[in-house]
Scaffold this motif. Structure first.
Motif, short mmCIF file in Angstrom:
data_model
loop_
_atom_site.label_atom_id
_atom_site.label_comp_id
_atom_site.label_asym_id
_atom_site.label_seq_id
_atom_site.Cartn_x
_atom_site.Cartn_y
_atom_site.Cartn_z
N ALA A 8 -9.61 -40.65 -4.02
CA ALA A 8 -9.79 -39.44 -4.84
C ALA A 8 -9.32 -38.18 -4.13
CB ALA A 8 -11.26 -39.29 -5.24
N LEU A 9 -9.17 -38.24 -2.81
CA LEU A 9 -8.67 -37.11 -2.03
C LEU A 9 -7.45 -37.58 -1.25
CD1 LEU A 9 -8.91 -34.24 -0.84
CD2 LEU A 9 -10.43 -35.20 0.91
N VAL A 10 -6.35 -36.85 -1.39
CA VAL A 10 -5.12 -37.17 -0.67
C VAL A 10 -4.69 -35.93 0.12
CG1 VAL A 10 -2.70 -37.83 -0.85
CG2 VAL A 10 -4.38 -38.83 -2.41
N TRP A 11 -4.53 -36.09 1.42
CA TRP A 11 -3.94 -35.05 2.26
C TRP A 11 -2.47 -35.40 2.42
CZ3 TRP A 11 -6.92 -30.98 3.87
CH2 TRP A 11 -8.31 -31.15 3.81
N VAL B 241 -9.03 -34.95 9.50
CA VAL B 241 -7.63 -35.22 9.14
C VAL B 241 -6.73 -35.14 10.37
CG1 VAL B 241 -5.99 -34.90 7.25
CG2 VAL B 241 -8.26 -33.93 7.03
N LEU B 242 -7.17 -35.70 11.47
CA LEU B 242 -6.41 -35.62 12.71
C LEU B 242 -5.09 -36.39 12.68
CD1 LEU B 242 -9.17 -35.65 15.47
CD2 LEU B 242 -8.09 -33.72 14.29
N PRO B 243 -4.95 -37.45 11.84
CA PRO B 243 -3.63 -38.10 11.81
C PRO B 243 -2.49 -37.16 11.41
CG PRO B 243 -5.27 -39.57 10.87
CD PRO B 243 -5.95 -38.24 11.09
N LEU B 244 -2.81 -36.05 10.74
CA LEU B 244 -1.77 -35.11 10.33
C LEU B 244 -1.73 -33.87 11.20
CD1 LEU B 244 -2.10 -35.20 6.43
CD2 LEU B 244 -0.83 -36.73 7.95
N ALA B 245 -2.67 -33.74 12.14
CA ALA B 245 -2.74 -32.54 12.98
C ALA B 245 -1.58 -32.50 13.96
CB ALA B 245 -4.07 -32.51 13.72
N GLY B 246 -1.11 -31.28 14.23
CA GLY B 246 -0.05 -31.10 15.20
C GLY B 246 1.34 -31.45 14.70
N ARG B 247 1.46 -31.73 13.41
CA ARG B 247 2.76 -32.08 12.83
C ARG B 247 3.25 -30.94 11.94
NH1 ARG B 247 2.61 -38.26 10.77
NH2 ARG B 247 4.78 -37.67 10.40
N ALA B 248 4.55 -30.66 12.01
CA ALA B 248 5.13 -29.58 11.22
C ALA B 248 5.24 -29.98 9.76
CB ALA B 248 6.50 -29.21 11.77
N GLY B 249 5.21 -28.99 8.90
CA GLY B 249 5.35 -29.24 7.47
C GLY B 249 4.30 -28.51 6.68
N ASP B 250 4.43 -28.55 5.35
CA ASP B 250 3.47 -27.93 4.46
C ASP B 250 2.33 -28.91 4.19
OD1 ASP B 250 5.31 -25.92 4.42
OD2 ASP B 250 5.91 -26.19 2.33
N LEU B 251 1.12 -28.42 4.31
CA LEU B 251 -0.04 -29.29 4.15
C LEU B 251 -0.70 -29.03 2.80
CD1 LEU B 251 -2.00 -31.34 5.54
CD2 LEU B 251 -3.38 -29.34 6.14
N TRP B 252 -0.87 -30.09 2.02
CA TRP B 252 -1.48 -29.99 0.70
C TRP B 252 -2.73 -30.87 0.63
CZ3 TRP B 252 0.20 -27.14 -3.62
CH2 TRP B 252 1.41 -26.45 -3.44
N ARG B 253 -3.73 -30.36 -0.04
CA ARG B 253 -4.97 -31.10 -0.32
C ARG B 253 -4.99 -31.39 -1.82
NH1 ARG B 253 -10.24 -30.41 -2.05
NH2 ARG B 253 -11.88 -31.34 -0.78
N ILE B 254 -4.98 -32.67 -2.18
CA ILE B 254 -4.83 -33.07 -3.58
C ILE B 254 -6.04 -33.89 -4.01
CG2 ILE B 254 -3.36 -34.27 -5.23
CD1 ILE B 254 -1.09 -34.04 -3.10
#
Length: 357
Positions: free
Chosen positions: A298-301, A259-272
């Motif tokens: 079926a999986l959304v980060w 999930v590197l496209p979201l790495a290093g970015r501020a915010g709350d991280l949810w696995r859905i």
């Protein structure tokens, strides 16, 4: 001050749990799990490969064994962990190294889950110590070996709430000879999910289906070179109604897995986790700052604004959500009464003192 338990043997672990009087927090390599208070129980001393039979596709190792060590060993025989273990250290801003016990406790799986399954599907047997300090062994070292209760499936994904894993037996698989990734660019989320569903429903053995909104939709084929080349051509023809199909020059799947496209970015991280058919509509309701779709939708980060109430935004949907980083102050969603009763019964059986709750 209570010192952490750092057992070097299964017997020492059992003795430490029997003597414990307060909450215990199981810690492997420190890359997963929560940060709640309690006396730590480290599995670092319970590592090492106990058995590896490449011809039988079988590996047995201690729960504290680093995944990197297992992958290096398997690579010498052209084999791999088929469930493609995610490395979430950059995403979750953690240090340490992922261990076998943590991976099984989380039932971890990367993009290949859509065809191969998750960690529990390759777990042949295990040993663990429950909340009473009792050593329990279940399963074995071959497929279809379980009689009675299948505790292997129960412990995989329990996140350390029923006991501490000490040893795991796994089925491994040959490493794919080659891979090819097909790329569709600029698809709206709904069309991207439809394209991924069409690919996964085809006979062309897609082993990865991911979507980066506003950028690209990725579909992976693996296997022998001739087979991959043929299937890529057939799949490209199938996907032509969704737009021009390109062939990726480099593999994007390690970045999708971690999930590197979201790495290093501020915010709350949810696995859905949800139904692919609901995924795009759910994402539209969230107002997330960025998302990554995996497993065909079926999986959304989801990267949410700090403090955003994801559950209020999401509304009713089929699936579940878990906050991995940030503000989860909304608390857990109440379980269905029947499921809550079953969960409470299991915890009472394996951990009557509530050490791992």
């Amino acid at each position: 001050m209570t010192l952490d338990l750092t057992p070097q043997t299964e017997a020492e672990l059992a003795e430490g749990i029997r003597a414990a009087s307060g909450p215990l927090v199981v810690r492997g390599g420190g890359t997963r799990g929560g940060l709640r208070a309690g006396q730590g129980v480290s599995t670092a001393g319970l590592g090492g490969v106990r058995l590896y039979e490449p011809g039988a596709l079988t590996l047995v190792a201690g729960a504290g064994t680093p995944i990197a060590d297992l992958e290096a060993l398997l690579a010498t025989e052209g084999q791999c962990l088929a469930f493609e273990v995610p490395d979430l250290r950059r995403l979750l801003q953690r240090r340490g190294q992922s261990t076998l016990g943590g991976v099984i406790a989380e039932n971890a799986a990367g993009p290949r889950r859509v065809v191969s399954g998750a960690a529990r599907d390759f777990c042949l047997g295990l040993r663990f110590v429950d909340g009473q300090g009792t050593v329990i062994r279940n399963g074995g070292r071959v497929m279809k070996n379980v009689t009675g209760y299948d505790l292997v499936k129960l412990l995989a994904g329990s996140r350390g709430q029923l006991g501490v894993l000490t040893e795991v037996a796994l089925k491994v698989l040959p490493r794919p000879e080659t891979e090819q990734t097909l790329v569709l660019r600029g698809l709206p989320d709904g069309q991207a999910v439809a394209a991924m569903s069409a690919a996964l429903g085809s006979p062309y053995e897609v082993t990865g289906a991911a979507h980066l909104p506003g950028a690209e939709t990725l579909l992976r084929l693996e296997g022998f070179e001739g087979s991959v080349r043929y299937r890529a051509g057939q799949l490209a023809a199938l996907l032509r109604p969704f737009g021009a199909v390109e062939m990726a020059e480099t593999s994007p799947w390690a970045a999708i897995r971690d999930v590197l496209p979201l790495a290093g970015r501020a915010g709350d991280l949810w696995r859905i986790s949800t139904r692919p058919s609901e995924a795009s509509a759910l994402v539209a309701r969230l107002g997330a700052e960025a998302v990554v779709y995996d497993w065909g939708g079926a999986l959304v980060w989801a990267l949410m604004p700090p403090g955003a109430d994801l559950r209020a935004r999401a509304g009713a949907f089929c699936g579940h959500a878990r906050c991995l980083r940030g503000d989860a102050s909304a608390g857990p969603v109440p379980l269905d009464p029947a499921l809550a009763a079953l969960t409470a019964g299991l915890r009472q059986k394996f951990d009557p003192r509530g050490l791992f709750a």
